[in-house]
Write a protein that holds these residues in place. Structure first.
Motif, PDB file in Angstrom:
ATOM      1  N   GLN A  89      -6.876  -8.219  -4.949  1.00 32.83           N
ATOM      2  CA  GLN A  89      -6.024  -7.383  -4.125  1.00 32.83           C
ATOM      3  C   GLN A  89      -5.055  -6.566  -4.984  1.00 32.83           C
ATOM      4  N   ILE A  90      -4.320  -5.679  -4.325  1.00 35.80           N
ATOM      5  CA  ILE A  90      -3.356  -4.832  -5.012  1.00 35.80           C
ATOM      6  C   ILE A  90      -2.393  -5.685  -5.829  1.00 35.80           C
ATOM      7  N   LYS A  91      -2.264  -5.330  -7.118  1.00 37.17           N
ATOM      8  CA  LYS A  91      -1.355  -6.063  -7.986  1.00 37.17           C
ATOM      9  C   LYS A  91       0.009  -5.393  -8.030  1.00 37.17           C
ATOM     10  N   ASP A  92      -0.012  -4.089  -8.340  1.00 38.20           N
ATOM     11  CA  ASP A  92       1.222  -3.333  -8.480  1.00 38.20           C
ATOM     12  C   ASP A  92       1.341  -2.340  -7.334  1.00 38.20           C
ATOM     13  N   VAL A  93       2.558  -2.169  -6.848  1.00 36.65           N
ATOM     14  CA  VAL A  93       2.798  -1.211  -5.772  1.00 36.65           C
ATOM     15  C   VAL A  93       2.358   0.180  -6.228  1.00 36.65           C
ATOM     16  N   GLY A  94       1.596   0.853  -5.402  1.00 37.24           N
ATOM     17  CA  GLY A  94       1.118   2.187  -5.756  1.00 37.24           C
ATOM     18  C   GLY A  94      -0.222   2.197  -6.456  1.00 37.24           C
ATOM     19  N   LEU A 105       0.849  -1.207   0.000  1.00 39.39           N
ATOM     20  CA  LEU A 105       0.000   0.000   0.000  1.00 39.39           C
ATOM     21  C   LEU A 105       0.875   1.244   0.000  1.00 39.39           C
ATOM     22  N   ARG A 106       1.219   1.703  -1.178  1.00 42.08           N
ATOM     23  CA  ARG A 106       2.157   2.818  -1.357  1.00 42.08           C
ATOM     24  C   ARG A 106       1.403   4.146  -1.468  1.00 42.08           C
ATOM     25  N   VAL A 107       0.649   4.451  -0.432  1.00 40.49           N
ATOM     26  CA  VAL A 107      -0.144   5.676  -0.399  1.00 40.49           C
ATOM     27  C   VAL A 107       0.017   6.320   0.973  1.00 40.49           C
ATOM     28  N   PRO A 108       0.293   7.631   1.059  1.00 41.32           N
ATOM     29  CA  PRO A 108       0.441   8.287   2.369  1.00 41.32           C
ATOM     30  C   PRO A 108      -0.820   8.136   3.215  1.00 41.32           C
ATOM     31  N   LEU A 109      -0.659   8.026   4.521  1.00 44.23           N
ATOM     32  CA  LEU A 109      -1.803   7.847   5.416  1.00 44.23           C
ATOM     33  C   LEU A 109      -2.757   9.027   5.383  1.00 44.23           C
ATOM     34  N   ARG A 110      -2.263  10.199   5.025  1.00 44.12           N
ATOM     35  CA  ARG A 110      -3.145  11.376   4.987  1.00 44.12           C
ATOM     36  C   ARG A 110      -4.047  11.378   3.752  1.00 44.12           C
ATOM     37  N   ASP A 111      -3.786  10.505   2.796  1.00 43.97           N
ATOM     38  CA  ASP A 111      -4.588  10.444   1.575  1.00 43.97           C
ATOM     39  C   ASP A 111      -6.006   9.989   1.918  1.00 43.97           C
ATOM     40  N   ARG A 112      -6.991  10.606   1.268  1.00 46.60           N
ATOM     41  CA  ARG A 112      -8.400  10.317   1.555  1.00 46.60           C
ATOM     42  C   ARG A 112      -8.786   8.879   1.227  1.00 46.60           C
ATOM     43  N   ILE A 113      -8.040   8.213   0.357  1.00 44.35           N
ATOM     44  CA  ILE A 113      -8.404   6.854  -0.035  1.00 44.35           C
ATOM     45  C   ILE A 113      -8.319   5.892   1.151  1.00 44.35           C
ATOM     46  N   TRP A 114      -7.524   6.254   2.176  1.00 43.31           N
ATOM     47  CA  TRP A 114      -7.409   5.399   3.354  1.00 43.31           C
ATOM     48  C   TRP A 114      -8.713   5.322   4.145  1.00 43.31           C
ATOM     49  N   ARG A 115      -9.606   6.278   3.930  1.00 44.07           N
ATOM     50  CA  ARG A 115     -10.869   6.264   4.668  1.00 44.07           C
ATOM     51  C   ARG A 115     -11.713   5.038   4.322  1.00 44.07           C
ATOM     52  N   LEU A 116     -11.587   4.560   3.081  1.00 42.22           N
ATOM     53  CA  LEU A 116     -12.394   3.410   2.659  1.00 42.22           C
ATOM     54  C   LEU A 116     -12.012   2.128   3.409  1.00 42.22           C
ATOM     55  N   PRO A 117     -10.737   1.702   3.404  1.00 37.52           N
ATOM     56  CA  PRO A 117     -10.407   0.502   4.190  1.00 37.52           C
ATOM     57  C   PRO A 117     -10.603   0.704   5.686  1.00 37.52           C
ATOM     58  N   MET A 118     -10.437   1.945   6.177  1.00 37.27           N
ATOM     59  CA  MET A 118     -10.689   2.200   7.590  1.00 37.27           C
ATOM     60  C   MET A 118     -12.157   1.960   7.923  1.00 37.27           C
ATOM     61  N   ARG A 119     -13.039   2.428   7.073  1.00 37.03           N
ATOM     62  CA  ARG A 119     -14.478   2.217   7.288  1.00 37.03           C
ATOM     63  C   ARG A 119     -14.823   0.733   7.241  1.00 37.03           C
ATOM     64  N   LEU A 120     -14.307   0.055   6.212  1.00 34.17           N
ATOM     65  CA  LEU A 120     -14.616  -1.367   6.059  1.00 34.17           C
ATOM     66  C   LEU A 120     -13.974  -2.200   7.160  1.00 34.17           C
ATOM     67  N   GLY A 121     -12.751  -1.835   7.544  1.00 33.37           N
ATOM     68  CA  GLY A 121     -12.016  -2.629   8.510  1.00 33.37           C
ATOM     69  C   GLY A 121     -12.480  -2.466   9.942  1.00 33.37           C
ATOM     70  N   VAL A 122     -13.166  -1.363  10.250  1.00 33.24           N
ATOM     71  CA  VAL A 122     -13.650  -1.137  11.617  1.00 33.24           C
ATOM     72  C   VAL A 122     -15.179  -1.207  11.661  1.00 33.24           C
ATOM     73  N   ILE A 123     -15.841  -0.283  10.973  1.00 30.94           N
ATOM     74  CA  ILE A 123     -17.308  -0.276  10.986  1.00 30.94           C
ATOM     75  C   ILE A 123     -17.863  -1.536  10.336  1.00 30.94           C
ATOM     76  N   GLY A 124     -17.324  -1.873   9.164  1.00 28.65           N
ATOM     77  CA  GLY A 124     -17.813  -3.057   8.464  1.00 28.65           C
ATOM     78  C   GLY A 124     -17.604  -4.333   9.255  1.00 28.65           C
ATOM     79  N   MET A 125     -16.458  -4.430   9.929  1.00 26.77           N
ATOM     80  CA  MET A 125     -16.190  -5.612  10.740  1.00 26.77           C
ATOM     81  C   MET A 125     -17.175  -5.716  11.902  1.00 26.77           C
TER      82      MET A 125
END
Length: 419
Positions: A125-130, A64-84
């Motif tokens: 899942q992620i195929k290529d880094v980034g 996962l080659r994306v900075p933590l401040r990037d908005r895209i992180w909100r999606l796995p955070m939602r799924l990984g906590v709320i969704g779980m």
């Protein structure tokens, strides 16, 4: 698999779909070559699945080659906590009201089946880094997070079953304990990786030392992150996932938008030390070398885990209630959990539907199953939970393994939106 590797990538099947029936045939329902009692050997099986899960989590984080401040992180955070959490509660309700399980066992079943595992259907899942595709990034990140966020829920269920080790999760401070486990675990893994990788790069750049042995660096970082997280009462799985993310972040900060493979370039035989100590190339070389080694470990871990799953299923037997439970989880529970966790999120309709379908169950569920079997609670209930979980995971391996390639191919043909 070594001989069939090229052919296997051309057919719409996952490797797990081959390993599972082989394990089943090796077990009591087949040729009875392997006899494995999950109740007496629960501690050993917990250790084996724990190692496999740690390898998987570190690998996912490193992709996962994306900075933590990037908005895209909100999606796995939602799924990984709320969704779980939503998934765990809904499965517990199904188990309690439809399957007639006691409250504690129903809660435990919900917690065991709440983590997702994109490794068993690698097409999603992620195929290529980034890779910043919302669908792939969300499913990969979710799988990296919810194996850890499910831990407090499992411990709460064990408390309901009267297991002394879960007592702390039944007290008023349980929420604070769970929050610290998640936050403390992430910070622990992040800091351990920053320190370890930073030291290795410093030695390489300045003194041309600490060269090679990426295998030991990988395993050592996983072990230290996991161990220190446990010492501070953090969730070790989240720490290892965070360590992978942190190592990738160090590379990303050094390489910028350029892909690590382009930064490294062609490496002639014998020139590896020069690349490993180059001030500009060292972070990318280390990250990519570690990722390559870890992916090989992941293939072996997947083989061993799914083989064990098949052997255990051969002894426990398929459960029609387990099939019914799997159908309800995949067609009702998972879509509702995704709907609830992504409310208000900017997600394409096709991506939302595919996220709802690919709630793959696998190694995480197997780990929490054998983890719970270590403790004392009624044997009859243990046997029923084992049969339900193994059957549900088997259905997931088959359905998601068959559907992953055609659905993802269609998704890419229609032109996937980017984050």
């Amino acid at each position: 698999m070594g001989l069939m590797g090229t052919i296997w990538h051309r057919i719409p099947l996952s490797p797990a779909m081959l390993y599972l029936p082989i394990g089943f045939l090796l077990g009591p329902s087949g040729v009875s070559l392997v006899a494995l009692d999950p109740y007496r050997n629960a501690a050993l099986l917990t250790l084996l699945t724990e190692i496999a899960l740690l390898i998987s989590l570190f690998t996912v984080g490193l992709k996962l080659r994306v900075p933590l401040r990037d908005r895209i992180w909100r999606l796995p955070m939602r799924l990984g906590v709320i969704g779980m959490l939503v998934t765990s509660v809904l499965i517990a309700c199904v188990a309690y009201f439809l399957l007639g399980l006691s409250l504690g066992v129903a809660a435990l079943l919900g917690a065991i089946l709440s983590p997702t595992d994109p490794v068993l259907a690698s097409d999603v899942q992620i195929k290529d880094v980034g890779d910043r595709d919302r669908l792939r990034f969300s499913l990969s990140g979710e799988g990296g997070l919810n194996d850890g966020t499910a831990y407090p829920v499992v411990m709460f269920a064990l408390f309901l079953l009267g297991v002394p080790e879960g007592r702390a999760y039944g007290e008023p401070t349980a929420i604070l304990l769970a929050l610290w486990g998640i936050v403390g675990g992430f910070l622990c893994g992040w800091l351990m990786a920053r320190g370890t990788v930073g030291l290795a790069l410093f030695l390489r750049r300045r003194y041309h030392q600490a060269l090679g042995m990426e295998e030991f660096l990988t395993i050592g970082l996983i072990a230290v992150s996991y161990g220190v997280a446990h010492l501070i009462h953090g969730v070790g799985f989240i720490a290892v996932f965070a360590a992978g993310v942190a190592m990738r972040r160090i590379e990303h900060q050094a390489s910028g938008p350029t892909q690590p493979s382009q930064v490294i370039g062609a490496v002639p035989a014998g020139d590896e030390p020069a690349v490993a100590t180059d001030p500009d190339k060292a972070p990318a070389y280390m990250a990519e070398t570690v990722l390559g080694f870890n992916q090989q470990l992941e293939h072996i871990a997947e083989f061993v885990m799914v083989l064990l799953m098949g052997i255990m299923l051969s002894a426990a037997g398929l459960s029609m209630q387990g099939v019914l439970l799997a159908v309800v989880v995949f067609l009702v529970v998972r879509p509702l959990a995704v709907l609830a966790s992504l409310l208000g999120a900017r997600v394409d309709r096709a991506q939302r539907w595919l996220m709802a379908w690919f709630g793959i169950r696998g190694i995480g569920s197997l780990y929490y199953l054998v983890f719970a079997l270590q403790y004392e609670w009624p044997m009859a209930e243990k046997q029923r939970v084992v049969s339900l979980v193994l059957t549900a995971v088997t259905v997931s391996v088959l359905l998601h393994g068959i559907s992953a390639t055609p659905l993802m191919d269609n998704y890419h043909r229609r032109g996937k939106p980017r984050a």
